[in-house]
Design an enzyme around this catalytic site. Sequence first.
Site, PDB file in Angstrom:
ATOM      1  N   LYS A   1       1.676   8.327  -0.741  1.00  0.00           N
ATOM      2  CA  LYS A   1       0.820   8.608  -1.897  1.00  0.00           C
ATOM      3  C   LYS A   1      -0.622   8.344  -1.486  1.00  0.00           C
ATOM      4  CE  LYS A   1      -1.021   6.513  -5.251  1.00  0.00           C
ATOM      5  NZ  LYS A   1      -2.248   7.367  -5.421  1.00  0.00           N
TER       6      LYS A   1
ATOM      7  N   GLU B   1      -2.652  -4.601   3.497  1.00  0.00           N
ATOM      8  CA  GLU B   1      -3.962  -4.709   4.150  1.00  0.00           C
ATOM      9  C   GLU B   1      -4.982  -4.616   3.033  1.00  0.00           C
ATOM     10  OE1 GLU B   1      -7.352  -4.279   5.162  1.00  0.00           O
ATOM     11  OE2 GLU B   1      -6.910  -2.232   5.819  1.00  0.00           O
TER      12      GLU B   1
ATOM     13  N   CYS C   1     -13.152  -2.450   4.956  1.00  0.00           N
ATOM     14  CA  CYS C   1     -12.758  -3.841   4.727  1.00  0.00           C
ATOM     15  C   CYS C   1     -13.140  -4.745   5.894  1.00  0.00           C
ATOM     16  CB  CYS C   1     -11.260  -3.926   4.444  1.00  0.00           C
ATOM     17  SG  CYS C   1     -10.244  -3.025   5.618  1.00  0.00           S
TER      18      CYS C   1
ATOM     19  N   GLU D   1     -16.250  -8.932  -2.020  1.00  0.00           N
ATOM     20  CA  GLU D   1     -16.306  -7.673  -1.291  1.00  0.00           C
ATOM     21  C   GLU D   1     -17.054  -6.626  -2.123  1.00  0.00           C
ATOM     22  OE1 GLU D   1     -13.321  -5.196   1.525  1.00  0.00           O
ATOM     23  OE2 GLU D   1     -12.591  -5.517  -0.518  1.00  0.00           O
TER      24      GLU D   1
END
Length: 458
Positions: A159, A234, A268, A360
């Site tokens: 997906k 992750e 990331c 983040e």
Amino acid sequence: MSREQPIEHQVLNPATEEVIATVAASTVADVDAAVVRAARAQREWAAAAPADRARLLRRFAAVVDEHAEELARLEVREAGHTLGNARWEAGNVSDLLDFAAGGVERLSGRQIPVAGGLDVTVLEPLGVIGVIAPWNFPMPIAAWGTAPALAAGNAVVLKPAETTPLTALRLAELALEAGLPEGLFQVLPGAGDVAGNALVEHPGVAKIVFTGSTRVGKQIMARCADRVKRVTLELGGKSPNIVFADADIEAAVTATPMSFLDNSGQDCCARTRILVQRTVYDRFVELLAPAIEAVVVGDPLDGKTQMGPLISKSQLERVRSYVPEGVTAIRGSAPEGPGFWFPPTVLVGVDPGSAVATEEVFGPVAVVIPFDDEADAIRLANATEYGLAGSIWTRDLGRALRVSQAVRAGNLSVNSHSSVRYSTPFGGYKQSGLGRELGPDALTAFTETKNIFISTEA
């Protein structure tokens, strides 16, 4: 309208805001049918000779390579990546498929010495793997889960993110062109709370591989725990770039801009916390300003462009929220008009405990913070809930090793910002994730170990 009914999703070019495609969104029923097809295909795939599976995966790699330029330009249009980056991404998919194919015939168990007989282990495929890929690197990260899973004898239902489904759909077409069995690798575009949830909760899916935010990763992990379903996660990052006074300061400064501006900071592994030893801090900041201002932001198809747009309006608004008016900053330039543009930005003099220094941002924003000594650098580097990547700049090998061992992160580079190679393991500590992808052991993450004892006693 019920979320069970088919709906369409418009794919926008982030650089122009133009609609480039309309894609039907998968329903729960679509996911169920895909898993049934995948299970049927997986049984036949696992029964095939390892050499035949390896041959087909190498053919898949070759077909991807033949269409690399097409895939790269599609990635530019749907994700806003620079053409150079997109070409690397298409090449990475091909390389990873080829690398995984090489592991098919080396996926061996062990013979364990025991009394009274022979004990051996064999590695068997899990079955159907659900891969939920992000929008920041749609092609390569989709392949990180797909390639080793297929090589280990599994089927994959992928997906892609709602904003970036086009390259994934094209890869599924190329898989069939390469000769992979129908149903073995399927792509289901759709909403995360519909198609994604259905994949996570489906009893016929043995494992979920998810790349995305820590918030969503926790939700997926909880749902998988209820079903004792395996996961690889992750997740987020807030990686440090540690510059000691004994480093080659000019080299460290030169490498800093693209350490957090690559892919417009939507990475990331981005080194968004620049930690500089106090004795060279002023000099570093002085040299960094022209380096940031010189970064070329613009048309992703222009070969001179180093940074493109953000992925969407919502992401642009998120990034803006982290940069208040009046803050001291080094700023580059960005185009005006249509597109989701934000200039390269380095904040100076911020509180190390502030949101922009610890959360983040996922955009072209970094902070630069001074530190006093090695212990202080380690303390600041670890002062975050994340632990994905990081860089250490020093000429002292002993210091490089000490700091590398002390920083709680899964991927560290010395005098470099390199984080990802298909031949080495990748993953995070703390809330940056669970498990490892890539590298020589990638295939085993998609297998079950079976122990067999054969008695030799009369």
